[in-house]
Scaffold this motif. Structure first.
Motif, mmCIF file in Angstrom:
data_model
loop_
_atom_site.group_PDB
_atom_site.id
_atom_site.type_symbol
_atom_site.label_atom_id
_atom_site.label_comp_id
_atom_site.label_asym_id
_atom_site.label_seq_id
_atom_site.Cartn_x
_atom_site.Cartn_y
_atom_site.Cartn_z
ATOM 1 N N PHE A 139 -2.329 37.009 -38.180
ATOM 2 C CA PHE A 139 -2.129 35.558 -38.079
ATOM 3 C C PHE A 139 -1.898 34.954 -39.451
ATOM 4 O O PHE A 139 -2.179 35.569 -40.483
ATOM 5 N N LYS A 140 -1.405 33.725 -39.411
ATOM 6 C CA LYS A 140 -1.309 32.907 -40.616
ATOM 7 C C LYS A 140 -2.153 31.664 -40.349
ATOM 8 O O LYS A 140 -1.983 31.038 -39.281
ATOM 9 N N PRO A 141 -3.052 31.280 -41.263
ATOM 10 C CA PRO A 141 -3.898 30.110 -40.991
ATOM 11 C C PRO A 141 -3.064 28.876 -40.639
ATOM 12 O O PRO A 141 -2.036 28.616 -41.270
ATOM 13 N N ALA A 142 -3.501 28.145 -39.612
ATOM 14 C CA ALA A 142 -2.755 26.972 -39.134
ATOM 15 C C ALA A 142 -2.616 25.931 -40.234
ATOM 16 O O ALA A 142 -3.544 25.714 -41.016
ATOM 17 N N GLN A 143 -1.480 25.264 -40.267
ATOM 18 C CA GLN A 143 -1.260 24.197 -41.263
ATOM 19 C C GLN A 143 -1.793 22.858 -40.777
ATOM 20 O O GLN A 143 -1.866 21.891 -41.543
ATOM 21 N N SER A 144 -2.078 22.766 -39.482
ATOM 22 C CA SER A 144 -2.479 21.474 -38.908
ATOM 23 C C SER A 144 -3.048 21.726 -37.512
ATOM 24 O O SER A 144 -3.046 22.862 -37.038
ATOM 25 N N THR A 145 -3.488 20.655 -36.863
ATOM 26 C CA THR A 145 -4.093 20.679 -35.512
ATOM 27 C C THR A 145 -5.450 21.385 -35.543
ATOM 28 O O THR A 145 -5.902 21.829 -36.602
ATOM 29 N N PHE A 146 -6.100 21.523 -34.365
ATOM 30 C CA PHE A 146 -7.322 22.340 -34.354
ATOM 31 C C PHE A 146 -7.135 23.603 -33.533
ATOM 32 O O PHE A 146 -8.029 24.052 -32.843
ATOM 33 N N PHE A 147 -5.922 24.177 -33.693
ATOM 34 C CA PHE A 147 -5.615 25.421 -32.987
ATOM 35 C C PHE A 147 -5.196 26.508 -33.968
ATOM 36 O O PHE A 147 -4.466 26.236 -34.934
ATOM 37 N N GLN A 148 -5.656 27.731 -33.686
ATOM 38 C CA GLN A 148 -5.216 28.880 -34.463
ATOM 39 C C GLN A 148 -4.490 29.837 -33.522
ATOM 40 O O GLN A 148 -5.045 30.246 -32.495
ATOM 41 N N VAL A 149 -3.253 30.187 -33.871
ATOM 42 C CA VAL A 149 -2.498 31.172 -33.092
ATOM 43 C C VAL A 149 -2.806 32.562 -33.654
ATOM 44 O O VAL A 149 -2.777 32.768 -34.869
ATOM 45 N N LEU A 150 -3.129 33.497 -32.744
ATOM 46 C CA LEU A 150 -3.427 34.876 -33.145
ATOM 47 C C LEU A 150 -2.456 35.825 -32.452
ATOM 48 O O LEU A 150 -2.224 35.701 -31.239
ATOM 49 N N ASP A 151 -1.915 36.766 -33.210
ATOM 50 C CA ASP A 151 -0.999 37.774 -32.667
ATOM 51 C C ASP A 151 -1.830 39.012 -32.314
ATOM 52 O O ASP A 151 -2.443 39.629 -33.191
ATOM 53 N N PRO A 168 2.456 16.964 -36.211
ATOM 54 C CA PRO A 168 1.977 18.335 -36.208
ATOM 55 C C PRO A 168 2.026 18.942 -34.794
ATOM 56 O O PRO A 168 1.638 18.296 -33.832
ATOM 57 N N HIS A 169 2.473 20.198 -34.765
ATOM 58 C CA HIS A 169 2.847 20.813 -33.491
ATOM 59 C C HIS A 169 1.706 21.590 -32.833
ATOM 60 O O HIS A 169 1.090 22.455 -33.439
ATOM 61 N N ASN A 170 1.484 21.247 -31.575
ATOM 62 C CA ASN A 170 0.593 22.018 -30.705
ATOM 63 C C ASN A 170 1.486 22.960 -29.907
ATOM 64 O O ASN A 170 2.375 22.477 -29.203
ATOM 65 N N PRO A 171 1.323 24.269 -29.983
ATOM 66 C CA PRO A 171 0.195 25.028 -30.518
ATOM 67 C C PRO A 171 0.395 25.649 -31.901
ATOM 68 O O PRO A 171 -0.543 26.248 -32.413
ATOM 69 N N THR A 172 1.548 25.560 -32.531
ATOM 70 C CA THR A 172 1.787 26.410 -33.718
ATOM 71 C C THR A 172 1.269 25.812 -35.025
ATOM 72 O O THR A 172 1.160 26.516 -36.028
#
Ligand code: PMP
Ligand code: GLN
Length: 392
Positions: free
Chosen positions: A319-331, A178-182
């Motif tokens: 945004f789209k809710p993250a599929q993994s990790t504990f990060f959420q990317v916000l536009d 799973p990719h940090n940050p996406t």
């Protein structure tokens, strides 16, 4: 005589390297009193049953050097988990090495296999420790950006571009899913595609899977360990930091077939020799008595992701809710056209919420108006942070 008068020169090996963005943003959040959703670490402690076992070993003779590859009980537990979750049988003695966090595992793996002039493919956004390690080994980084579908906020792997970037000099491909940050994850089809790309080449794979246990919506982690062909050429690095809410313990591991593990250990033994003994013994005890600990982690973090996303539903972020990790990317594109690095700093100071810009992980900026927020926080902190973000 001239040489006697020469001053020592600091001819930097990494002249253009700045302090890591994680250190910069955490320092800024600390000095401004902002909520630190920047650097990725939980605001809560590891399970008490775990810290009790570490304490036990601290006070019962577990304080001298551990074996160079890691304490055997911990290696056995890693092997059992790998069999159960990734269906790969690994040799406890020769194919798993405990290291000082994933960072040391990645560094040692890169030093072990990359020679001067070798090309190493990185996928952008790329975690910031990879390229300096490649350069110190004399290698040359080649960056392949993820493909961004702007309206959906999806970042996917551009396998064709990755294949086109490969040359006869490509020694290593570094992947992080799973990719940090996406939060992008791999599918079984992705593994097959990667196998098609590397088949017949001498290229090795380094897979950074530190978020292997934090994956949402019922999806499974597709480790490179699962795939017979990929396994033969892979070093898979992971970390207990994320999994046990203990990023400060710096406990990780590297799994690789015996010949690759042997090369890995040649570097590991002189990078650090061995890893903190009471931590290893304590983690081994804890995981031995809580074998299903991993199974509750996705739901634990999914609840936090959902809470954070629900709280931001009426904000101006897209945004789209993250599929993994504990990060959420916000536009933040509907709020401002400021660049992400200066905005992350300004909002830390003025809005009281720290975040991480995405562009710093890319050779050429392509991630647009996006910031990364860490939701590994207690619910009250997430509520306060969302309240501030909703005012923007
Ligand atoms: N790789 C990635 C993708 C990370 O996010 C991190 C940070 N947690 C690391 C490696 C480093 O892990 P560790 O703290 O165990 O060294
Ligand atoms: N991996 C953590 C993150 O992505 C940071 C680790 C570090 O500070 N070096 O935020």
């Amino acid at each position: 005589l001239d040489s006697l008068q020469m001053k020592p020169s600091i001819d930097s090996k990494l002249p253009d390297l700045d302090t890591s963005i994680f250190a910069v943003m955490s320092h800024l959040a600390h000095t401004t009193g902002a909520l630190n959703l920047a650097q990725g670490f939980p605001s809560f402690d590891p399970p008490q049953a775990l810290t009790e076992r570490v304490h036990h070993h601290l006070t019962h003779g577990g304080n001298q050097y551990a074996p160079m590859p890691g304490v055997s009980g911990l290696r056995r537990i890693i092997a059992e988990k790998t069999r159960r979750l990734q269906h790969r049988d690994i040799n406890v003695d020769t194919e798993v090495t405990v290291c000082t966090g994933a960072t040391e595992g990645l560094f040692s793996a890169i030093q072990a296999v990359v020679r001067p002039g070798d090309e190493v493919i990185l996928v952008d956004p790329a975690y910031d420790s990879y390229e300096p390690a490649v350069r110190l080994a004399g290698g040359v980084a080649r960056h392949v950006p993820l493909k961004l579908v702007d309206d959906t906020h999806d970042f996917t792997v551009d396998w064709q571009r990755l294949q086109d970037t490969m040359t006869a000099a490509t020694r290593l491909i570094i992947l992080n899913f799973p990719h940090n940050p996406t939060g992008t994850i791999l599918s079984a089809v992705d593994l097959d595609t990667l196998a098609d790309i590397v088949r017949g080449s001498g290229c090795l794979l380094l897979s950074d899977e530190v978020y292997e246990h934090i994956i949402f919506d019922g999806q499974a982690h597709m480790s490179l360990l699962r795939h017979d062909e990929l396994w033969e050429r892979s070093l898979v690095v992971s970390s207990f930091g994320k999994t046990l809410h203990a990023t400060g313990w710096k406990l990780g591991y590297c799994i690789a077939p015996e010949p690759l593990s042997a090369e890995f250990r040649k570097v590991h033994q002189f990078t650090t020799f061995s890893v903190s003994t009471p931590m290893q013994l304590g983690v081994a005890d804890f995981l031995q008595s809580h074998p299903d600990y991993y199974d509750q982690l996705p739901a634990f973090y999914e609840q936090k992701r959902d809470l954070f996303c629900e709280l931001l539903a009426d904000s101006r972020f897209r945004f789209k809710p993250a599929q993994s990790t504990f990060f959420q990317v916000l536009d933040y594109g509907e709020i401002t056209d400021e660049d992400d690095l200066s905005l992350a700093k300004r909002w830390t100071r003025e809005a009281g919420v720290g975040s991480i810009p995405l562009s710093v992980f890319c050779e050429q900026a392509f991630t647009g108006s996006r910031l990364r927020f860490c939701f590994a926080k207690d619910d009250a902190t997430l509520e306060q942070a969302a309240d501030k973000l909703c005012r923007l």
